[in-house]
Design a protein around this motif. Structure first.
Motif, PDB file in Angstrom:
ATOM      1  N   MET A   1       0.853  -1.167   0.000  1.00 26.26           N
ATOM      2  CA  MET A   1       0.000   0.000   0.000  1.00 26.26           C
ATOM      3  C   MET A   1       0.893   1.223   0.000  1.00 26.26           C
ATOM      4  N   CYS A   2       0.398   2.271  -0.633  1.00 26.93           N
ATOM      5  CA  CYS A   2       1.150   3.514  -0.713  1.00 26.93           C
ATOM      6  C   CYS A   2       0.156   4.647  -0.976  1.00 26.93           C
ATOM      7  N   TRP A   3       0.423   5.809  -0.399  1.00 23.16           N
ATOM      8  CA  TRP A   3      -0.408   6.992  -0.654  1.00 23.16           C
ATOM      9  C   TRP A   3       0.263   7.789  -1.765  1.00 23.16           C
ATOM     10  N   LEU A   4      -0.377   7.845  -2.924  1.00 24.58           N
ATOM     11  CA  LEU A   4       0.163   8.550  -4.081  1.00 24.58           C
ATOM     12  C   LEU A   4      -0.861   9.543  -4.612  1.00 24.58           C
ATOM     13  N   SER A   5      -0.364  10.561  -5.286  1.00 27.82           N
ATOM     14  CA  SER A   5      -1.240  11.550  -5.904  1.00 27.82           C
ATOM     15  C   SER A   5      -2.009  10.917  -7.053  1.00 27.82           C
ATOM     16  N   ARG A   6      -3.244  11.345  -7.206  1.00 27.71           N
ATOM     17  CA  ARG A   6      -4.059  10.850  -8.326  1.00 27.71           C
ATOM     18  C   ARG A   6      -3.417  11.174  -9.661  1.00 27.71           C
ATOM     19  N   SER A   7      -2.891  12.381  -9.763  1.00 26.02           N
ATOM     20  CA  SER A   7      -2.369  12.853 -11.041  1.00 26.02           C
ATOM     21  C   SER A   7      -0.887  12.600 -11.230  1.00 26.02           C
ATOM     22  N   GLY A   8      -0.232  12.017 -10.232  1.00 28.61           N
ATOM     23  CA  GLY A   8       1.204  11.788 -10.328  1.00 28.61           C
ATOM     24  C   GLY A   8       2.015  13.009  -9.936  1.00 28.61           C
ATOM     25  N   GLN A   9       1.349  14.085  -9.584  1.00 27.70           N
ATOM     26  CA  GLN A   9       2.019  15.315  -9.169  1.00 27.70           C
ATOM     27  C   GLN A   9       1.725  15.559  -7.693  1.00 27.70           C
ATOM     28  N   ASP A  10       1.803  16.802  -7.273  1.00 26.57           N
ATOM     29  CA  ASP A  10       1.562  17.155  -5.880  1.00 26.57           C
ATOM     30  C   ASP A  10       0.086  17.435  -5.611  1.00 26.57           C
ATOM     31  N   GLY A  11      -0.768  16.520  -5.980  1.00 26.41           N
ATOM     32  CA  GLY A  11      -2.195  16.685  -5.748  1.00 26.41           C
ATOM     33  C   GLY A  11      -2.657  15.876  -4.548  1.00 26.41           C
ATOM     34  N   GLU A  12      -3.953  15.757  -4.418  1.00 24.96           N
ATOM     35  CA  GLU A  12      -4.537  14.970  -3.335  1.00 24.96           C
ATOM     36  C   GLU A  12      -4.063  13.520  -3.437  1.00 24.96           C
ATOM     37  N   LYS A  13      -3.607  12.968  -2.334  1.00 24.81           N
ATOM     38  CA  LYS A  13      -3.132  11.587  -2.335  1.00 24.81           C
ATOM     39  C   LYS A  13      -4.274  10.639  -2.002  1.00 24.81           C
ATOM     40  N   ILE A  14      -4.289   9.515  -2.724  1.00 22.90           N
ATOM     41  CA  ILE A  14      -5.255   8.457  -2.457  1.00 22.90           C
ATOM     42  C   ILE A  14      -4.472   7.148  -2.313  1.00 22.90           C
ATOM     43  N   LEU A  15      -5.120   6.161  -1.733  1.00 23.07           N
ATOM     44  CA  LEU A  15      -4.481   4.876  -1.524  1.00 23.07           C
ATOM     45  C   LEU A  15      -4.274   4.151  -2.848  1.00 23.07           C
ATOM     46  N   HIS A  16      -3.071   3.630  -3.028  1.00 22.71           N
ATOM     47  CA  HIS A  16      -2.740   2.812  -4.190  1.00 22.71           C
ATOM     48  C   HIS A  16      -2.278   1.453  -3.680  1.00 22.71           C
ATOM     49  N   LEU A  17      -2.550   0.437  -4.475  1.00 25.96           N
ATOM     50  CA  LEU A  17      -2.199  -0.931  -4.094  1.00 25.96           C
ATOM     51  C   LEU A  17      -1.470  -1.641  -5.217  1.00 25.96           C
ATOM     52  N   ARG A  18      -0.749  -2.677  -4.835  1.00 28.93           N
ATOM     53  CA  ARG A  18      -0.205  -3.641  -5.783  1.00 28.93           C
ATOM     54  C   ARG A  18      -0.027  -4.939  -5.004  1.00 28.93           C
ATOM     55  N   CYS A  19      -0.187  -6.049  -5.689  1.00 28.85           N
ATOM     56  CA  CYS A  19      -0.111  -7.355  -5.026  1.00 28.85           C
ATOM     57  C   CYS A  19       1.281  -7.966  -5.102  1.00 28.85           C
ATOM     58  N   ALA A  20       2.138  -7.431  -5.960  1.00 27.69           N
ATOM     59  CA  ALA A  20       3.519  -7.912  -6.092  1.00 27.69           C
ATOM     60  C   ALA A  20       4.418  -6.728  -6.422  1.00 27.69           C
ATOM     61  N   SER A  21       5.664  -6.786  -5.993  1.00 18.27           N
ATOM     62  CA  SER A  21       6.581  -5.653  -6.159  1.00 18.27           C
ATOM     63  C   SER A  21       6.875  -5.321  -7.622  1.00 18.27           C
ATOM     64  N   HIS A  22       6.718  -6.267  -8.532  1.00 20.66           N
ATOM     65  CA  HIS A  22       6.982  -5.994  -9.944  1.00 20.66           C
ATOM     66  C   HIS A  22       5.783  -5.362 -10.658  1.00 20.66           C
ATOM     67  N   GLU A  23       4.640  -5.273  -9.981  1.00 22.13           N
ATOM     68  CA  GLU A  23       3.446  -4.686 -10.580  1.00 22.13           C
ATOM     69  C   GLU A  23       3.431  -3.175 -10.384  1.00 22.13           C
ATOM     70  N   PRO A  24       2.765  -2.446 -11.280  1.00 23.12           N
ATOM     71  CA  PRO A  24       2.634  -0.992 -11.090  1.00 23.12           C
ATOM     72  C   PRO A  24       1.616  -0.683  -9.994  1.00 23.12           C
ATOM     73  N   TRP A  25       1.761   0.481  -9.375  1.00 26.82           N
ATOM     74  CA  TRP A  25       0.776   0.933  -8.391  1.00 26.82           C
ATOM     75  C   TRP A  25      -0.506   1.290  -9.120  1.00 26.82           C
ATOM     76  N   ARG A  26      -1.640   0.892  -8.549  1.00 21.49           N
ATOM     77  CA  ARG A  26      -2.947   1.240  -9.109  1.00 21.49           C
ATOM     78  C   ARG A  26      -3.834   1.764  -7.983  1.00 21.49           C
ATOM     79  N   PRO A  27      -4.772   2.655  -8.305  1.00 20.71           N
ATOM     80  CA  PRO A  27      -5.684   3.164  -7.276  1.00 20.71           C
ATOM     81  C   PRO A  27      -6.443   2.013  -6.611  1.00 20.71           C
TER      82      PRO A  27
END
Length: 68
Positions: A1-27
């Motif tokens: 789990m990671c809190w990342l910006s929706r737009s990839g910039q300095d915007g509002e952060k939302i929870l992102h998930l991935r099930c394996a370290s080689h996968e990209p982060w997704r909302p």
């Protein structure tokens, strides 16, 4: 789990998930089997209810900017 910006910039952060370290982060909303409905609190963090559920289930929170 990671809190990342929706737009990839300095915007509002939302929870992102991935099930394996080689996968990209997704909302968190892309993971239907894991999500919990968001709390109806004005200004509340999107994904916080899901974060709480997954934290209790043993998921790990990773820093959003590990290089700092």
């Amino acid at each position: 789990m990671c809190w990342l910006s929706r737009s990839g910039q300095d915007g509002e952060k939302i929870l992102h998930l991935r099930c394996a370290s080689h996968e990209p982060w997704r909302p968190y909303t892309a993971f239907g089997k894991y999500i919990e409905p968001d709390y109806q609190i004005p200004g509340g963090s999107k994904g916080f209810a899901t974060y709480q559920k997954l934290l209790k289930a043993g998921w790990t929170l990773l820093p959003s900017n590990p290089e700092k």
